[in-house]
Enzyme design. Structure first.
Site, mmCIF file in Angstrom:
data_model
loop_
_atom_site.group_PDB
_atom_site.id
_atom_site.type_symbol
_atom_site.label_atom_id
_atom_site.label_comp_id
_atom_site.label_asym_id
_atom_site.label_seq_id
_atom_site.Cartn_x
_atom_site.Cartn_y
_atom_site.Cartn_z
ATOM 1 N N ALA A 63 1.027 -1.160 0.017
ATOM 2 C CA ALA A 63 0.053 0.136 0.082
ATOM 3 C C ALA A 63 0.954 1.203 -0.071
ATOM 4 O O ALA A 63 1.864 0.965 0.273
ATOM 5 C CB ALA A 63 -0.851 0.004 1.218
ATOM 6 N N GLY A 107 0.781 -5.034 0.653
ATOM 7 C CA GLY A 107 -0.379 -4.963 0.029
ATOM 8 C C GLY A 107 0.080 -5.867 -1.426
ATOM 9 O O GLY A 107 -0.890 -6.320 -2.202
ATOM 10 N N GLU A 110 -0.363 -9.334 -0.665
ATOM 11 C CA GLU A 110 -1.869 -9.498 -0.746
ATOM 12 C C GLU A 110 -2.497 -9.752 -2.098
ATOM 13 O O GLU A 110 -3.277 -10.419 -2.420
ATOM 14 C CB GLU A 110 -2.571 -8.480 0.389
ATOM 15 N N GLU A 130 4.167 -5.232 7.389
ATOM 16 C CA GLU A 130 3.417 -4.341 8.088
ATOM 17 C C GLU A 130 3.638 -4.100 9.560
ATOM 18 O O GLU A 130 3.729 -2.824 10.050
ATOM 19 C CB GLU A 130 1.797 -4.670 7.963
HETATM 20 N N1 3HC Z 1 4.583 3.460 -0.112
HETATM 21 C C1 3HC Z 1 4.929 4.706 -0.173
HETATM 22 N N2 3HC Z 1 6.232 4.927 -0.702
HETATM 23 C C2 3HC Z 1 7.193 3.948 -0.541
HETATM 24 C C3 3HC Z 1 6.806 2.531 -0.314
HETATM 25 C C4 3HC Z 1 5.558 2.370 -0.148
HETATM 26 N N3 3HC Z 1 4.922 1.110 0.205
HETATM 27 N N4 3HC Z 1 7.695 1.758 -0.559
HETATM 28 C C5 3HC Z 1 8.961 2.554 -0.577
HETATM 29 N N5 3HC Z 1 8.505 3.617 -0.806
HETATM 30 C C6 3HC Z 1 9.117 5.118 -1.286
HETATM 31 C C7 3HC Z 1 10.398 5.523 -0.228
HETATM 32 O O1 3HC Z 1 9.740 6.110 0.632
HETATM 33 C C8 3HC Z 1 11.544 6.214 -1.234
HETATM 34 O O2 3HC Z 1 10.884 7.303 -1.478
HETATM 35 P P1 3HC Z 1 11.917 8.597 -1.668
HETATM 36 O O3 3HC Z 1 12.834 8.249 -2.963
HETATM 37 O O4 3HC Z 1 11.203 9.826 -1.849
HETATM 38 O O5 3HC Z 1 12.817 8.684 -0.356
HETATM 39 C C9 3HC Z 1 11.294 5.571 -2.394
HETATM 40 O O6 3HC Z 1 9.838 4.812 -2.567
HETATM 41 C C10 3HC Z 1 12.293 4.254 -2.829
HETATM 42 O O7 3HC Z 1 12.210 3.615 -1.580
HETATM 43 P P2 3HC Z 1 13.600 2.975 -1.069
HETATM 44 O O8 3HC Z 1 14.531 3.909 -0.737
HETATM 45 O O9 3HC Z 1 13.323 2.084 0.170
HETATM 46 O O10 3HC Z 1 14.064 1.897 -2.350
HETATM 47 P P3 3HC Z 1 15.048 0.547 -2.055
HETATM 48 O O11 3HC Z 1 14.971 0.070 -3.548
HETATM 49 O O12 3HC Z 1 16.191 0.734 -1.159
HETATM 50 O O13 3HC Z 1 13.871 -0.285 -1.318
HETATM 51 C C11 3HC Z 1 11.809 -1.624 -0.861
HETATM 52 C C12 3HC Z 1 12.544 -0.642 -1.892
HETATM 53 C C13 3HC Z 1 12.189 -2.808 -0.329
HETATM 54 C C14 3HC Z 1 10.246 -1.753 -1.578
HETATM 55 C C15 3HC Z 1 11.414 -0.715 0.274
HETATM 56 O O14 3HC Z 1 11.115 0.543 -0.136
HETATM 57 C C16 3HC Z 1 10.439 -1.337 1.163
HETATM 58 O O15 3HC Z 1 10.692 -1.994 1.966
HETATM 59 N N6 3HC Z 1 9.128 -0.518 1.213
HETATM 60 C C17 3HC Z 1 8.174 -0.707 2.194
HETATM 61 C C18 3HC Z 1 7.459 -1.908 1.971
HETATM 62 C C19 3HC Z 1 6.270 -2.061 2.905
HETATM 63 O O16 3HC Z 1 6.569 -1.692 4.056
HETATM 64 N N7 3HC Z 1 5.104 -2.698 2.391
HETATM 65 C C20 3HC Z 1 3.969 -2.544 3.300
HETATM 66 C C21 3HC Z 1 3.101 -1.273 3.322
HETATM 67 S S1 3HC Z 1 1.905 -1.431 4.311
HETATM 68 C C22 3HC Z 1 0.724 -2.365 3.447
HETATM 69 O O17 3HC Z 1 0.946 -2.851 2.409
HETATM 70 C C23 3HC Z 1 -0.420 -2.447 4.298
HETATM 71 C C24 3HC Z 1 -1.520 -3.545 3.262
HETATM 72 O O18 3HC Z 1 -1.442 -4.501 4.144
HETATM 73 C C25 3HC Z 1 -2.831 -2.841 3.246
#
Ligand code: 3HC
Ligand code: NAI
Length: 708
Positions: A63, A107, A110, A130
């Site tokens: 998400a 997500g 999912e 998450e």
């Molecule tokens: N939402 C919004 N922005 C995100 C994002 C997300 N899920 N994931 C990454 N970004 C953004 C980062 O903030 C960053 O922004 P910036 O360049 O402005 O600083 C940009 O994308 C690149 O991210 P990284 O610098 O982290 O890039 P990497 O290549 O090093 O890593 C990744 C990529 C492994 C995908 C890492 O970004 C990551 O782990 N992201 C989060 C994953 C996560 O926690 N997902 C769960 C979200 S909650 C959810 O899905 C709820 C659901 O159950 C309903």
């Protein structure tokens, strides 16, 4: 369709591509785009099956985390809810194959599980991270995952939040095939194979859910682990509850439980703090006057001077990242000892399963011991980690200036000394910078990068980039005494000793801070690091102390008795042969006696006071550091404290915590301590101003950018 999602067709196979760079988060418009594509291909008689794939470097990172703040602020724009989209995909009459590369997180996983099949390249990673954001999967991840992988795997993935590799996912039943070579080509071929098979809905696959008897033990163990390993965090326990619901209730009912738990977590202070940390970790890489495209110096080889506690660890960190490193010592005995320590540390990592023996053998080959500077001319980066003393450091840097090639980075691991003064011993202060690793250097994630007044932008940009390459989180700090972390740590420890001298027990102080969430209490940390370190520094700088200002003395008095902490078997605690801390009534007696001699009145001290005194000491010093520009942003201080000092991530860091408590409340308490305890508690001007204006530390940077 939409800009974010494209639909194409290749001989009866629909190809749905998500294009929302950089990580294909499910931002507003993406679910709608996918839904439209599914509807269209479902209706199209020429299409037999679909492949859904991510454009660019990844499948879907989850998400859009930025949206969560809007939801909790009541500003969410509506749009298609993810759970609804996933039901729609699952109900599609034609098979949908999810094709995964990069990561399928949150997500993203999912979404993948709502498809009828999943294929992935071997390098792909999947996970439900998450809990690291203080929430739980919110689009039926806790309900579909146990149906694919069983309760044990699902609960582990949802509660720990750690990703797994594609092969592991294949073995667990989450993935149907690994694709070597081009993913899209392989996924299309797979789609043709299954195109005529009936669709199978994950939510209807109950065969892996297991019996109540088997599952009870799984959930009990998971809860025990979560309470231990993620102490104080609410989300892992909520995730376990949600997965358990999947094993006991029909899918729809389980989804309702998950939704409620998800919402409770999303609105919690812990989640707000952890989301702040997620963006904070990325924010610290951004340095206002050093643009992203600043040229960096390629670091293909390095050298470390000093193979002691820090130098050895730093050499390992570089070698682990594949950088060959020369390791120089003063004499053969010290060099042998340093190399033996490195070998011992690697052996422990192999024993714990962190590294394979083959990996370690390769790394050891990259570390070349030496007693001279002869080969230093080839090093792109040198990190000095000799004893802490200005004269010695200057001598080493003058030598480095003589032997290193032009353009090499000359870095010091000093924890207290002035980088500019060190740089003055060279003819190239622009090449000099501080790289302050934390002990043990091969484990701790923090790297304070200390900017000298002449450090060039290229040198700073290179060190920031290198921190990522070596698995550290680099935070740029200014050149002041103790830099950011240790400068704040000083008043924190001071207050913990003052509290003892005023009547609190060692155990009361440490347990209050431990329960607050710190990895260890401040006194136990002192015993671990060695009480003699601070004692020696204080003796050296006694002449600089302002007369009439209260000084903590109990720790120094213990040192005078030879109680330096763990290394002497006794400090604030006694230690048994396994280095287990035991309360020592003698210390309580001694501190009472010393306090009486010093005329310090004894009183009952509440846990609340212990926490406020220790944490607000951090905050007040942090406010000075921020105002003086030694930290770029409040969040930089938070990231330093989370990664270098064991501050609990679910409290967001000291500055975020203060903002969450409310700066007016914090200021009032600091004022109260000021009245009671004198000058050391003088409120930082920034804290006072922001409190009076009803603002937060987080607003300070907005003010600054507005005036920049
Ligand atoms: N939402 C919004 N922005 C995100 C994002 C997300 N899920 N994931 C990454 N970004 C953004 C980062 O903030 C960053 O922004 P910036 O360049 O402005 O600083 C940009 O994308 C690149 O991210 P990284 O610098 O982290 O890039 P990497 O290549 O090093 O890593 C990744 C990529 C492994 C995908 C890492 O970004 C990551 O782990 N992201 C989060 C994953 C996560 O926690 N997902 C769960 C979200 S909650 C959810 O899905 C709820 C659901 O159950 C309903
Ligand atoms: P240490 O005492 O374990 O190691 C220092 C090593 O430097 C010794 O092995 C010594 O033989 C070697 N040495 C001295 N002069 C040398 C020379 N001219 N050439 C090559 N080697 C030489 O010290 P430690 O703890 O590793 O500290 C090193 C630096 O790191 C210090 O500046 C210290 O302040 C800093 N630091 C220490 C931390 C810690 O927790 N120990 C944490 C962060 C920084």
């Amino acid at each position: 369709m939409s800009d974010l999602v494209q639909l194409a067709e290749e001989n009866g196979i629909a190809i749905i591509t998500i294009n929302n760079p950089p990580v294909n988060a499910l931002s507003p418009g993406v679910p709608e785009g996918i839904a439209a594509a599914i509807e269209q291909m479902d209706k199209d008689a020429s299409v037999k099956a679909a492949v859904l794939i991510g454009g660019g470097k990844t499948f879907v990172a989850g998400a859009d985390i930025k949206e969560f703040g809007k939801i909790t602020a009541g500003k969410s724009g509506g749009g298609l809810e993810l759970p609804t989209l996933l039901l729609k995909i699952e109900d599609c009459r034609k098979p949908v194959v999810m094709a995964i590369h990069g990561s399928a997180f949150g997500g993203g996983l999912e979404l993948a599980m709502s498809g009828h099949y999943r294929v992935a390249v071997p390098s792909a990673q999947i996970g439900q991270p998450e809990v690291k954001l203080g929430i739980i999967p919110g689009a039926a991840g806790t309900q579909r995952l146990p149906r694919l992988a069983g309760a044990a795997k699902a609960v582990e993935m949802c509660a720990d939040g750690n990703p797994i590799k594609a092969l592991d996912a294949l073995h667990a039943g989450i993935m149907d095939r690994l694709i070597e070579g081009d993913l899209l080509t392989g996924a299309i071929a797979f789609a043709r194979e299954i195109a005529d098979k009936p669709v199978r809905k994950t939510r209807e696959r109950n065969e892996k859910l297991g019996s109540a008897e088997e599952n009870d033990a799984i959930f009990a163990t998971a809860r025990e682990n979560a309470r231990k390993k993620q102490r104080g965090m609410a989300a892992p326990l909520a995730a376990i509850d949600a997965v358990e619901a999947a094993t006991k209730l029909p899918f729809d009912e389980g989804c309702k439980i998950e939704r409620k738990l998800f919402m409770d977590c999303l609105f919690s202070d812990q989640s707000k703090a952890l989301i702040h940390v997620f963006f904070g970790e990325r924010e610290v890489a951004k340095i206002p006057d050093i643009p992203k495209d600043t040229a960096v110096i390629p670091v293909n080889s390095a050298a470390v001077v000093g193979a002691g506690t820090m130098g050895g660890g730093i050499a390992m960190v570089l070698a682990n990242a594949g950088v060959p490193v020369l390791l120089k010592e003063a004499d053969q005995a010290a060099l042998d000892k340093g190399i033996a320590n490195i070998q011992k540390n690697y052996a422990t990592s192999v024993k714990r399963g962190r590294f394979t023996q083959a990996f370690v053998d390769e790394r050891l080959k990259l570390i070349q011991p030496t007693l001279g500077y002869d080969s230093f001319a080839s090093a792109d980066l040198v990190i000095e980690a000799v004893f802490e003393g200005m004269a010695l450091k200057k001598e080493v840097f003058a030598e480095l200036d003589r032997v290193c090639k032009p353009g090499a980075i000359l870095a010091s691991n000093t924890s207290t000394l002035n980088i500019d003064e060190i740089a003055s011993s060279t003819s190239r202060p622009q090449a000099v910078i501080g790289t302050h690793f934390f002990s043990p250097a091969n484990v701790m994630r923090l790297l304070e990068i200390v900017r000298g007044k002449a450090s060039s932008k290229e040198v700073i940009a290179t060190c920031m980039q290198l921190s990522k390459k070596i698995g550290k989180i680099g935070v740029l700090v200014g050149n002041c005494r103790g830099f950011v972390g240790n400068r704040m740590f000083h008043p924190y420890v001071r207050e913990s000793v003052f509290l003892l001298e005023e009547g609190a027990s060692v155990e009361a102080v440490d347990s209050a801070m431990y329960e607050f969430g710190m990895a260890m209490g401040p006194l136990a940390v002192g015993d671990l690091a060695g009480l003699d370190v601070g004692w020696r520094i204080r003796k050296e700088y006694r002449h600089l102390e302002k007369p009439g200002i209260r000084q903590a003395f109990a720790g120094d008095s213990l040192c005078e008795m030879g109680r330096y902490g763990q290394k002497t078997g006794a400090g604030w605690y006694k230690y048994d042969e396994n280095r287990r801390a035991l309360p020592d009534p003698e210390v309580t007696q001694l501190v009472r006696k010393w306090a009486a001699e010093a005329g310090i009145a004894q009183r009952q001290i509440s846990r609340e006071e212990i926490v406020d005194r220790c944490v607000y000491a951090l905050v007040n010093e942090g406010a000075r550091i921020l105002e003086d520009g030694y930290a770029l942003r409040a969040v930089d201080i938070d990231i330093i404290y989370l990664n270098g000092y064991g501050f609990p991530a679910y409290r967001g860091g000291p500055m975020w915590y203060a903002d969450a408590v409310g700066l007016k409340k914090v200021f009032d308490r600091v004022e109260e301590f000021h009245r009671r305890h004198g000058e050391l508690w003088e409120p930082a001007p920034l804290l006072k101003r922001l409190a009076e204006e009803g603002k937060k530390f987080a607003d300070f940077n907005k003010e600054q950018s507005a005036t920049a």
